[in-house]
Design a protein around this motif. Structure first.
Motif, short mmCIF file in Angstrom:
data_model
loop_
_atom_site.label_atom_id
_atom_site.label_comp_id
_atom_site.label_asym_id
_atom_site.label_seq_id
_atom_site.Cartn_x
_atom_site.Cartn_y
_atom_site.Cartn_z
N LEU A 413 0.83 -1.20 0.00
CA LEU A 413 0.00 0.00 0.00
C LEU A 413 0.87 1.25 0.00
O LEU A 413 0.56 2.24 -0.67
CB LEU A 413 -0.92 -0.02 1.21
CG LEU A 413 -1.88 1.17 1.36
CD1 LEU A 413 -2.82 1.24 0.16
CD2 LEU A 413 -2.68 1.07 2.66
N TYR A 417 0.95 4.31 -2.67
CA TYR A 417 0.90 5.73 -2.34
C TYR A 417 2.04 6.49 -3.01
O TYR A 417 1.85 7.56 -3.60
CB TYR A 417 0.99 5.91 -0.82
CG TYR A 417 -0.26 5.56 -0.06
CD1 TYR A 417 -1.50 5.52 -0.68
CD2 TYR A 417 -0.22 5.24 1.29
CE1 TYR A 417 -2.66 5.18 0.02
CE2 TYR A 417 -1.36 4.90 2.01
CZ TYR A 417 -2.58 4.88 1.36
OH TYR A 417 -3.71 4.55 2.04
N THR A 447 -8.70 5.76 0.19
CA THR A 447 -8.51 4.38 0.64
C THR A 447 -9.68 3.94 1.51
O THR A 447 -10.19 2.82 1.37
CB THR A 447 -7.20 4.26 1.42
OG1 THR A 447 -6.11 4.71 0.61
CG2 THR A 447 -6.95 2.82 1.83
N LEU A 465 -7.48 0.34 -6.29
CA LEU A 465 -7.10 1.52 -5.53
C LEU A 465 -6.24 2.46 -6.38
O LEU A 465 -6.39 3.68 -6.33
CB LEU A 465 -6.34 1.10 -4.26
CG LEU A 465 -6.09 2.19 -3.23
CD1 LEU A 465 -7.41 2.78 -2.76
CD2 LEU A 465 -5.31 1.63 -2.05
#
Length: 1998
Positions: A413, A417, A447, A465
């Motif tokens: 994750l 980002y 998120t 995402l």
């Protein structure tokens, strides 16, 4: 993050500016918040050493070098007196600080950029200056000019050319040498408020490496110092090379952070064939100063190359590289399975799994004090029954202590980002308001939005995402992006794959939409309550901890506390947000859902590691409790007990032994043949109510008539693909690169490389053997008497492949005339780099063998990659040119069947469509009851791998279903509830199909279990249950192990042999294709399918056990490809495109035309049956039978019926509009789902009574199917023949389908694709669509070995063709370090393509193997065709039937006898077939045959017969031939230096022309010895001629003249092989305007250039000048010889006049005259034999016979020599024929005219019949290719021959053609009108004096000469029907004409050059006495006056 003070400000002025900037930002109206804090005032990444000391960028840069020596002191030049020396000001006293100039309007000249300068005395601020952008690097650290050019923005002074001088001016006050690389630090730009702010760091190469490594260590999820692995031995540093994704390790990752520069150094891409610079969209910047950038803890390794390279340093010698190399061996099993950024978020880093230890060093920020740690509660896994997964987000994660084994940590994750914040530099600096990335706050909120909308069973996907982030960013900057794209697109050709805005945000509901543009930017204080507000919509599913959380450590402690207390029982995700004033926002996400945690944990294994874990759990007995639990059926008893009781009751079945039971309960990890029941055991038992298969098969009472094996033939679409492959090979050969010389090869050899699967190997061998390719390539049938011989051409890619490839390389080196084709089938399987190959060598073989230097450099080796999933081979570093990709074409275009296929491809797009139709049971579905069972057991057994649980449940369901269906269990009616409906249906269908067919045909059920250990256990378990139920003979259970050969019981082998009518007692099936109609369960194991084709009888494809963890496009599509199918084309309803069709026409301007092949299929014009003599294979596919033509659904029709009659609907979701190549997911526009019931009549259901008649054991569903099939079949006309189906890739059978009653369930099932059962998770992913309308999985990473080049990439489009998809992946993907193409990087180049490498892609089972095998045959035939030539093969015309009785010469006479020749009559008749359209020359003894209307001369190329003859070794060649032997002869090959030539003028006088003739010779330096010059390099005097007495075995005495025009490429001027190496003088006679092009193509040939006035002349002029020049040269040579003392008469007087199409020569064997035959001989032999003829000087002209296939066969009396006309190849005596010239004005029949005049002059003409010449058909150029053009335009006209003439002084359309040509054409086509009495009147010919003109084939011409002492035929008593006088000279007198008698009304035609000479001729010859003239009888050719027309006068005889 930040500077040494971790974000604390250093001055009041600085703080004031900061708050002003923040206030201005909050008041702005932009959508995306742009915090100025971190962008302006915080430094970028820091490097932290092991001792905790911090080195910021400035300190490191100013170190000077990597050595330990102190820096060299630098003394600055003292400033001038009176100058300002204040820091931050220039010497003129002007403020340069960024804080002061931020709001000023600065004068930055064009071409300059504002740059921030770092001053050591002002660490908190930047100095502003303007620098010429040419001296700054681009975003990749390249293209910066040396030197400096800058301006001071304070005082405005310009023109600083040295950075030293500039640093003094701005008062840098340095202690070291000023360098721009050290002090020019940042780009500056203006934000939305107009403030000048700090941007991205300037990418100097030194910083580039450091920053890349820092980013890579973060983005790849590597353990930093606070996450050190507990078990370093399990670390796998080799996986540290993925660009953005985490690696898949087991325990941890080493501390090395080496990262491939695949993002920063992404090379330029090839877009639509244009080599352009790489789009900067694809290259994110190397550092990031945006908001939310976490602090970096870097490893203590060398951060980059030293400033000055030391002697022992190399770029790859850093510590991290060494660490990576050390991990090569550990990489072996993981190199292909490392997870990528587009894997499931689930693909977190297993490297951070177990040990997360404390570290007080390395925290870069004071937000989370390093001394704060979080203790993981004890017994966390036992208490909560889950293993939480912590996703690192923004900011450093605190140290975890305690029970860290129960917690997993992933940085995936965080990588997402970072990549989403890493804007391409082009967006950062475009325009006045640069585009900002998403803020950390917006990323966190998005998120939360995404997690909220996930279902309770859904696992988050990083792709979704990432798309949400991109969508938000694009919408925020839509106007700027569009403005940028418009400016870029204007200069870009082809399609520009820019950033596109998807129509909808995937996975984000409308009520959770993004903040509208009118809202204020998101602030840190707003984030927690906005996130909690979003999370409140899903109850407890997502929990946000943020309002009272002051640090991540505090949040994690709260999370663990609540988790242990059970307060997160219904919570799947916990989001921890930390927002403190003055500090950056921090976050992390903790996954607490049981299902999600399990999926994430398992996905952190690599595929191979997962299989090892499964084997470990089975081997250690961890699964025993699960197995015992599943064996229990509750109140219905225990499975083993029920089976034992059934076994006892079954008499024929022996009781199950305890040993077998023990084996069953203790699963083994390997399988061996001993685990199988022996054939004897299989034959000892059978069902009581079922006859044995041997009895049934051998002597059935009612045998099944449906089964018929039909071996394959090439389908039209396969033929089109094979031709396309061939055209690409020809394109490589025709290109100017000369990488492939097809003309130098005479045969084809090949080697097919397949994956290490025994079944795939045998399958390819079977296709190859049955294709006939081996016989077609020239192999004798005796050599390949056995199929085993074909195995020599197929090799498995295992350790044995090395020797096979080496052997092929040796053969290729020794056989340079053989073209070797390396076919790499299933090419996506092994793409590992050799450097990362496993220790056992199973991986990396392709790289080591196919990418070796020897293969690349071998010019006679061509590589063909064949794959269904080419994505991994389409990267920025690919070795395959986009022009060399061939994609499988679409069978349909606009609903038009392009190939008239009898089959239609049914792929995954059709399976997807079946899920949307809604009117019937979809072919692809999931089993909800199975999913619920597995979910329950996964919660009960949290430590077991889900594959173990799912396999156990599945096998349990099959066992229960078998027990229930067998009827052997007393309580079988209660067993149904212990299995699922789907499993029960599968088993019932398997068993009842055998009972329905009298020959016991059945179905195959595919059970896909990737783990070999689980598959072996399942095989043993099912086999035991089958044995205990006494069903050994009902169906077979097969374990498909890739490493083992296929083995089945002898009983079933005998069945197959009877069906296939195989007599060989030793035969056994080797492939799954040969199991056609065999009832069986195939358990297919292996990590991935390896290209095994399945038979047509496959009915169920059970994929319920495949892994849901590895979500790459290739992985998914490979599994689904097992169900690909070919259905009957006849089953397609009208106006329905059918399966596999595409409704979108390809853009014709695409890079390649490979997306549609219909034009080639039409142009070639041959059908498959015409193009192939033998039956050809169609591998990679399956045979089909028609789908039901009409069917509808009814509420009473069971699911089985609907399943069997499923028909594809029109709407198809397909990824490639043109074809199903590369992927099954295909796109069509305007998708509309229509129920399938429309347009079909109702099914007539049978009654219950009829159902009972079928037998009590037959299910109702089967009866309905049978009833339906009877009805559907009876509706067909009885007379309509049933076309047998073709097989594409399965060697399987096809049903006859001729019986109206299909009793065989297998035969009925052939018309229906198999049903596919998927896991629920995969089903949801595959059936979902992304924002572009494509299936969601198309946006996944294409392959595990590649990485995305940038997050800022567009989505795949529905409208993309296969070619455009290839370009997309070539632009947006880069290979990882263990990808074999990673080594294909060349500095400054991206087109590093292998010149002889092709890629064929197509969907699975579509027929690729058959296509490339047919291509091999086509290529072989083409090479043979290149060695063949079309030879004119016409029989002689006007031959007399009566045979003469006189034999003048003995048949074996070598030379003619002069005296005998003189006694032979001259044959006036022309026999050459090329002259079948000319006037017959009158000969008294000849009687013509009454033929029909002959074809005009213009049609001669269309009707002349040709034969294809293989070139002999003595052939003449055109410019396309350049073998090694004749390179020097040609002087054209680039390996040799171009030969220099000189131009020489040669002038002589000719009385006939009345003027001097000036010719030009172009003489190469190497040929000057054939000429004599006044001095070396001086005036050309003559062409040297030999003496008659000279003779040499390697020399030809006669010069060869070849007149040619328009054939510089195709003329046969290469006589090297024809002359057999003999020395000869060859001169090309060319026209002046063609001189340059002939010289270019034939630089080593002597050219004779005709004068300018002959540019428009015909062949007569060329021969005239050749003859006259030769005679003049003969006189000069005689004079030169006399001066040298030789007799003048001894000079050789002969020349050769050769046509430019003479290709080969033949000789009649004198020794075999009883059966004469011709053999090929060299031109040298022919000429030396003729030149050696005695008394040759007495002949005026010699020639040879024209070849035809009839030859000398059938000739009763062979005359070796004859007198008559000779053509095309002449030996002319220029001395004796001095007084007879060629007519220089003639265009046609000049040789006939010359021969007649030569004979009438008394010269001997002899034709050597023992020799013949072959003439090649060349349809280009030549002297006969003259076009009649008008004077006004330069195009061809349709003017008829009657308009070639006109009346003098009349207005007429003038023509631009020569007057002589118009006259000859007019006389040829209209002579029947001009000479009406002569038409078809052979006895009354037209008298032609001194000239022969063609008057057309219907008119006979009698030639007479007016010369004294001439030889003429006797004309006594002959009445002439006309008189033709063409330019009569003084020898023609009135007295001469009065010797001849004419018919009354005979026609006179007098031709002259002008009107006055015409009248003079009439008067001089007293023509008016016997001929009547009229004024209207005078004509002229239709030429203008300046073109000198010809005039003629006609009259009638009185």
């Amino acid at each position: 993050m930040g500077n040494s003070y971790a974000g604390q400000l250093r001055s009041a002025r600085f703080e004031e500016v900061l708050h002003n900037s923040i206030e201005a930002s909050l008041r702005s109206n932009t959508v995306v918040p742009r915090p100025v804090f971190s962008q302006l005032y915080l430094e970028t990444e820091q490097l932290f050493m092991q001792d905790g000391r911090t080195f910021n960028d400035d300190e490191e840069d100013e170190d000077g070098s990597e050595s330990n020596s102190p820096p060299i002191p630098y003394q600055m030049k003292p400033p001038p007196d009176g100058c300002c020396t204040t820091d931050g000001f220039c010497q003129a006293g002007k403020d340069l600080r960024l804080s002061s100039l931020a709001s000023e309007n600065l004068d930055v000249p064009p071409g300059f950029m504002p740059v921030g300068v770092k001053s050591p005395s002002l660490p908190d601020n930047l100095l502003v200056c303007a620098v010429d952008r040419r001296f700054l690097p681009d975003e990749r650290g390249r293209n910066a000019l040396l030197g400096f050019s800058g301006n001071c923005l304070g005082c405005g002074e310009k023109g600083f050319r040295y950075f030293t001088e500039f640093s003094n001016h701005i008062n840098l006050k340095l202690s070291t040498q000023p360098k721009k690389q050290k002090h020019l630090k940042y780009h500056l730009y203006r934000n939305n408020q107009g403030m000048l702010v700090k941007g991205a760091p300037i990418c100097w190469r030194g910083n580039d490496v450091r920053i890349r490594q820092i980013r890579a260590s973060l983005s790849e999820g590597h353990l930093t110092l606070d996450e050190r692995p507990s078990n370093p031995a399990l670390a796998n540093p080799a996986l540290a090379n993925s660009a953005l994704a985490h690696p898949s390790h087991t325990a941890g990752s080493a501390t090395g952070s080496h990262a491939e520069p695949q993002t920063a150094d992404a090379p330029t891409t090839l877009i639509n064939g244009n080599h352009t610079a790489a789009s900067s969209i694809a290259q994110p910047p190397l550092s990031q100063s945006g908001p939310g950038r976490p602090s970096v803890t870097g490893p203590p390794t060398n951060a980059g190359p030293p400033k000055k390279r030391h002697k022992g340093w190399s770029p790859d010698s850093s510590a991290n590289t060494l660490t990576e190399c050390a991990g090569k061996s550990a990489q072996s099993s993981l190199s292909l399975s490392t997870l990528s950024v587009t894997s499931v978020i689930t693909n977190g880093a297993r490297s951070e799994t177990t040990a997360v230890q404390s570290s007080s060093r390395g925290s870069a920020s004071q937000l989370s004090p390093p001394e704060v740690s979080v203790t993981v509660p004890d017994q966390l896994l036992h208490t909560c029954r889950l293993q939480p997964v912590i996703f690192k987000g923004h900011g450093p994660l605190p140290q975890l202590t305690g029970n860290t084994n129960d917690v997993l940590i992933s940085s995936l994750l965080q990588s997402c980002y970072l990549s989403s914040q890493t804007l391409p530099r082009v967006y950062q600096h475009y325009g006045p308001s640069p585009i900002q990335p998403l803020s950390a706050e917006m990323q966190i909120l998005l998120t939360v939005y995404y997690l909220v909308q996930l279902g309770t069973e859904q696992v988050p996907l990083i792709e979704d995402l990432e798309q949400i982030f991109m969508r938000s960013w694009r919408e925020s900057h839509l106007s700027e992006i569009r403005q940028f794209q418009q400016s870029q697109t204007q200069g870009t050709q082809g399609r520009h794959y820019g950033i596109e805005v998807p129509a909808s945000l995937p996975g984000l509901p409308q009520h959770l939409s993004l903040p509208p543009q009118s809202q204020q930017p998101l602030t840190p204080s707003q984030l927690p309550w906005l996130a909690q507000l979003a999370a409140s919509s899903c109850g407890e599913g997502v929990v946000v901890l943020g309002e009272d959380v002051k640090s991540l450590a505090q949040g994690l402690l709260q999370m663990f506390s609540r988790l242990v207390d059970g307060r997160f029982e219904n919570t799947n995700y916990v989001v921890i947000i930390v927002t403190s004033p003055g500090q950056e926002t921090q976050s992390c996400v903790v996954v607490t859902g049981k299902h999600q945690c399990r999926a994430l944990a398992e996905s952190m294994f690599s595929p191979n590691e997962g299989l090892k874990e499964i084997s470990h759990q089975l081997h250690t007995g961890a699964a025993q409790e699960l197995i015992h639990y599943c064996n229990s059926l509750g109140q219905d008893g225990n499975m083993d007990f029920l089976l034992d009781s059934a076994s006892v009751e079954h008499e024929a079945s022996p009781p199950s032994s305890s040993r077998a039971l023990a084996e069953e309960k203790t699963p083994k990890t390997t399988n061996s043949p001993k685990d199988r029941p022996s054939p004897k055991d299989l034959q000892t038992s059978s069902l009581k109510d079922t006859p044995s298969p041997k009895e049934t098969a051998s002597s059935p009472k009612t045998p099944c008539l449906e089964y018929r094996v039909e071996w394959r033939e090439v389908r039209p679409i396969q033929l089109a693909v094979a031709r396309k492959l061939l055209s690409h090979v020809c394109a490589i050969a025709d290109s100017s690169t000369q990488n492939l010389d097809l003309g130098s090869f005479n045969r084809v050899s090949f080697l097919i490389l397949v994956p290490p699967s025994e079944v795939s190997f045998q399958q390819t061998v079977l296709h190859l053997w049955s294709s006939g390719v081996l016989q077609e390539l020239g192999s004798s049938e005796q050599e390949f008497a056995s199929q085993r011989e074909a195995e020599r051409y197929v090799v498995k890619m295992d350790q044995s492949a090395q020797s096979r490839i080496d052997k092929l390389l040796q053969e290729a080196q020794s056989n340079s005339y053989t073209l070797y084709i390396l076919v790499h089938d299933h090419a996506h399987w092994d793409i590992s780099s050799t450097f990362y190959s496993s220790t056992d060598g199973s991986l990396g073989l392709v790289d080591r063998l196919l990418n070796s230097r020897q293969v690349k450099d071998a010019t006679n080796i061509l590589i063909l990659h064949v794959t269904s999933f080419p994505f991994a081979l389409q990267t920025q570093c690919t070795r395959i040119s986009p022009y060399n990709e061939i994609h499988w074409p679409s069978a349909f275009s606009n609903d038009v069947d392009l190939y008239h296929e009898r089959t239609r491809y049914f792929g995954v797009s059709e399976l997807l469509e079946s899920t949307r139709s809604g009117s019937s049971l979809p072919l692809m579905r999931y089993d909800s009851s199975f999913e619920s069972m597995t979910s329950t057991l996964e919660e009960r057994f949290p430590k077991l791998h889900s594959a173990v649980i799912r396999t156990t449940v599945l096998v349990q369901q099959y066992c229960v279903a078998l027990m229930a269906a067998s009827g052997k269990i007393s309580s079988s009616h209660n067993l149904h509830k212990h299995t699922s409906v789907e499993t029960m249906e599968i088993v019932q269908s398997l068993l009842t199909a055998v009972q329905q067919c009298p020959t016991r045909h059945g179905h195959m059920v595919l059970l896909r279990i990737p783990s070999l250990a689980l598959a072996a256990w399942a095989h043993r378990r099912l086999s035991r249950v089958r044995r205990q139920l006494g069903m050994e003979d009902s169906f077979e259970i097969i374990l498909g192990n890739p490493s083992q050969a296929l083995t089945i019981g002898q009983t079933f082998t005998d069945q197959i042999k009877i069906w296939l009518k195989i007599q060989d007692a030793e035969w056994v099936p080797h492939t799954y294709l040969e199991l056609e109609a065999l009832p069986c369960i195939l358990i297919l194991s292996g990590t991935e399918p390896l290209g095994e084709s399945l038979p047509r009888s496959l009915k169920y494809c059970d994929l319920r056990v495949i892994s849901c963890s590895y979500l790459q496009r290739t992985t998914l599509e490979q599994e689904l490809g097992l169900a690909a199918y070919l259905v009957k084309a006849e089953s397609r309803p009208p106006h329905d495109p059918g399966p596999g069709s595409d409704l979108i026409e390809s853009d014709p301007e695409k890079l390649s035309s490979t997306d549609n092949e219909e034009e080639e299929a039409q142009e070639n014009g041959d059908s498959p049956s015409q193009s192939s003599q033998s039956v050809q294979p169609c591998p990679d596919s399956k045979t089909v039978d028609p789908l039901p033509s009409r069917i509808t659904t009814s509420p009473n029709v069971p699911k089985e019926t609907l399943d069997n009659v499923q028909s594809p609907s029109k709407a198809q979701v397909q990824l490639q509009p043109q074809t199903s190549s590369q992927s099954y997911f295909q796109t069509t526009p305007n998708f509309q789902s229509q129920p399938q019931v429309q347009g079909y009549p109702h099914v007539q259901l049978i009654s219950q009574q009829q159902t009972q008649l079928q037998g009590q054991s037959q299910p109702v569903s089967q009866t309905n199917i049978q009833s339906y099939n009877q009805t559907a079949t009876q509706q067909q006309p009885a007379s309509q023949p049933q076309n047998p189906s073709k097989s594409a890739s399965s060697d399987s059978s096809s049903p006859r389908a001729s019986s109206p009653n299909l009793s065989c369930s297998w035969a009925r099932g052939l018309s229906r694709p198999p049903s596919v059962l998927l896991p629920r998770a995969l089903y949801d992913i595959i059936t979902a669509s992304d924002s572009s309308g494509l299936p969601r999985c198309t946006s996944f990473l294409p392959h595990i070995s590649v990485a995305w080049a940038s997050s800022f990439r567009p989505l795949l489009s529905k409208m993309m063709t296969c070619t455009e998809q290839s370009l997309y992946y070539r632009q947006w993907t880069v290979p990882r370090s263990y990808h074999m193409d990673n080594s294909n990087r060349t500095e400054g180049r991206t087109d590093n393509f292998h010149p002889r490498r092709l890629l064929l892609s197509g969907p699975p089972q579509v027929g690729k193997t058959g296509a490339y095998l047919h291509f091999l045959g086509l290529l072989s035939r083409m090479l043979i065709r290149l060695m063949e030539v079309d030879i004119y093969d016409d029989e002689d015309i006007h031959c007399t039937a009566e045979a003469e009785g006189v034999q003048y010469h003995p048949p074996n006479a070598p030379w003619p006898n002069t005296e005998v020749i003189k006694t032979m009559p001259f044959d006036y008749t022309v026999h050459d077939p090329k002259y079948d359209d000319i006037s017959i020359v009158y000969c008294p003894g000849f009687k013509p045959r009454a033929d029909g209307n002959p074809v005009r001369q213009e049609d001669v190329y269309l009707r002349r017969r040709t034969s294809r003859i293989k070139l002999s070794k003595y052939a003449a060649y055109n410019t396309y031939h350049h073998c090694e032997q004749c390179h020097q002869y040609l002087g054209f090959n680039p390996r040799y230096q171009m030969y220099e030539s000189t131009l020489h003028a040669f002038t002589f006088t000719h009385l006939l022309l009345g003027e001097d003739i000036q010719l030009y010779f172009i003489i190469p330096k190497s040929k000057e010895h054939y000429f004599s010059f006044s001095q070396p390099g001086g005036q050309l005097e003559s062409m040297r001629l030999p003496l008659t007495s000279d003779w040499s075995p390697d020399c030809i005495k006669s010069p060869i003249f070849t007149p040619t025009t328009g054939r510089h490429e195709h003329g046969l001027f290469n006589l090297y092989h024809a002359m057999d190496g003999a020395s000869h003088l060859h001169i090309l006679v060319v026209k002046e305007y063609e001189m340059a092009v002939y010289k270019k193509y034939w630089p080593n040939h002597i050219m004779l250039v005709l004068p300018t006035v002959f540019n428009g002349a015909g062949i007569g002029a060329a021969h005239f000048l050749i003859k006259e020049l030769s005679y003049h040269n003969l006189e000069l040579e005689r004079s030169r010889r006399v001066e040298g003392g030789s007799p003048s008469v001894d000079v050789w007087p002969f020349i050769i006049l050769a046509d430019d199409s003479c290709v080969m020569w033949n000789a009649v064997d004198n020794d075999k005259l009883s059966c004469p035959a011709e053999r090929a001989v060299s031109l040298k032999q022919v000429l030396q034999h003729m030149e050696a003829c005695p008394d040759l000087a007495q002949y005026g002209l010699c020639g040879i016979r024209k070849w035809n296939s009839r030859g000398v066969t059938g000739v009763k009396q062979w005359e070796p020599f004859s007198r008559g006309h000779v053509h095309d190849f002449l030996l002319l005596n220029v001395d004796r024929s001095q007084n007879v010239q060629y007519d220089q004005n003639r265009f046609t029949c000049h040789d006939v005219d010359f021969t007649l005049r030569l004979h009438s002059a008394g010269l001997l003409v002899c034709r050597f019949n023992n020799f013949s010449v072959m003439k090649k058909q060349i349809a280009i150029g030549g002297y006969r290719a003259f076009i009649i053009k008008t004077k006004m335009t330069d195009v061809s006209t349709s003017v008829g021959p009657s308009q070639y003439i006109c009346a003098p002084d009349s207005k007429h359309l003038f023509l631009a053609s020569p007057a002589q040509l118009l006259l000859e054409k007019y006389l040829q086509h209209t002579s029947q009108k001009l000479f009406p009495l002569s038409t078809k009147n052979y006895t009354h010919p037209v008298l032609s004096v001194d000239c022969y003109l063609n008057l057309g084939p219907e008119v006979t011409v009698c030639f007479v000469s007016s010369r004294p002492h001439c030889i003429n035929i006797s004309t006594a008593g002959l009445l002439f029907s006309g008189l033709l006088l063409c330019f009569p000279d003084t020898f023609v007198t009135s007295g001469f004409l009065k010797k001849f008698t004419f018919l009354k009304g005979a026609t006179l035609c007098v031709i002259s050059a002008d009107r006055s000479s015409l009248r003079q001729t009439v008067g001089r010859l007293e023509l008016e006495e016997q001929w009547r003239f009229r004024l209207s009888d005078e004509f002229q050719t239709a030429n203008a006056k300046e073109d000198r027309p010809l005039f003629f006068l006609t009259g009638k005889h009185i």
